[in-house]
Write an enzyme that holds these catalytic residues in place. Structure first.
Site, PDB file in Angstrom:
ATOM      1  CD  GLN A   1     -11.028  29.920   0.972  1.00 49.30           C
ATOM      2  OE1 GLN A   1     -10.537  28.816   0.834  1.00 49.30           O
ATOM      3  NE2 GLN A   1     -10.300  31.016   1.109  1.00 49.30           N
TER       4      GLN A   1
ATOM      5  N   GLY B   1      -4.442  25.929  -1.198  1.00 49.97           N
ATOM      6  CA  GLY B   1      -5.645  25.230  -0.760  1.00 49.97           C
ATOM      7  C   GLY B   1      -6.849  26.135  -0.937  1.00 49.97           C
TER       8      GLY B   1
ATOM      9  CG  HIS C   1      -6.249  27.605   6.439  1.00 50.12           C
ATOM     10  ND1 HIS C   1      -5.677  28.787   6.874  1.00 50.12           N
ATOM     11  CD2 HIS C   1      -7.166  27.972   5.501  1.00 50.12           C
ATOM     12  CE1 HIS C   1      -6.241  29.800   6.224  1.00 50.12           C
ATOM     13  NE2 HIS C   1      -7.140  29.332   5.385  1.00 50.12           N
ATOM     14  CD  GLU C   2      -7.763  25.593   2.449  1.00 49.74           C
ATOM     15  OE1 GLU C   2      -8.914  26.069   2.325  1.00 49.74           O
ATOM     16  OE2 GLU C   2      -6.731  26.287   2.320  1.00 49.74           O
TER      17      GLU C   2
ATOM     18  CG  HIS D   1     -11.974  28.053   4.885  1.00 50.40           C
ATOM     19  ND1 HIS D   1     -12.389  29.354   5.000  1.00 50.40           N
ATOM     20  CD2 HIS D   1     -10.662  28.116   4.548  1.00 50.40           C
ATOM     21  CE1 HIS D   1     -11.371  30.168   4.740  1.00 50.40           C
ATOM     22  NE2 HIS D   1     -10.298  29.440   4.466  1.00 50.40           N
TER      23      HIS D   1
ATOM     24  CB  CYS E   1      -7.222  33.142   4.649  1.00 52.03           C
ATOM     25  SG  CYS E   1      -8.728  32.399   4.011  1.00 52.03           S
TER      26      CYS E   1
HETATM   27 NI    NI Z   1      -8.430  30.201   3.960  1.00 49.80          NI
END
Ligand code: NI
Length: 169
Positions: free
Chosen positions: A51, A46, A139-140, A143, A97
């Site tokens: 990011q 992912g 998790h994504e 972000h 991550c």
């Molecule tokens: Ni991450």
């Protein structure tokens, strides 16, 4: 398609709340394609736009069926993702991550969720996810709020080379 550089802490873009997407134009398509390429090259399951240094609400997820390793992986592209339902049941597992290399953490997440958002054509979609897939989505989506897994982790550590752990990254 281009593999973009993955930004790591302490880059401030990782802590910013990302902007909602409104234009599903050529630039958006390029970003989607580059993010898929970057996730695969990492490799990861992912990736969120911050990011790659872009403060926009876009995630890509690619994950196979955990019950059947032979089955093809499924690619999800979700703009403006939102968790609309979440199970009461919580599960704890280990996460990593790409923006925090060399670290892992133990994180509690909802076992199952439903996510709504827009696909790469800007059309509404709804995804039901459970297990690892649900974890990756949580998790994504974190972000996009500037939240990183150590903020939620019960412990974070640097695994040794020989430590065998199953990590979602
Ligand atoms: Ni991450």
């Amino acid at each position: 398609m281009t593999v973009r550089e993955i930004v790591t802490l302490p880059d401030p873009v990782l802590r910013r709340k990302a902007h909602k997407l409104t234009n599903f134009d050529k630039e958006f398509t390029t970003l989607v394609n580059d993010m898929v390429e970057t996730m695969r090259a990492a490799p990861g399951v992912g990736l969120a736009a911050p990011q790659v240094g872009v403060s926009e609400r876009l995630i890509v997820v690619e994950f196979g069926d955990e019950e059947n390793e032979e089955s093809p992986k499924k690619l999800f592209v979700v703009a403006n993702p939102e968790i609309v339902e979440a199970s009461d049941e919580m599960v704890t597992a280990i996460e990593g991550c790409l923006s925090l290399p060399g670290l892992v953490g133990e994180v509690e997440r909802h076992e199952a969720i439903q996510v709504k958002g827009l696909n790469r054509q800007g059309k509404p979609i709804r995804i039901k996810a459970q297990g690892w897939l649900a974890r990756i989505f949580q998790h994504e989506i974190d972000h996009l709020e500037g939240v990183l897994y150590p903020d939620r982790a019960t412990r974070v550590w640097q695994p040794s080379e020989t430590e065998e752990i199953e990590v979602v990254e």
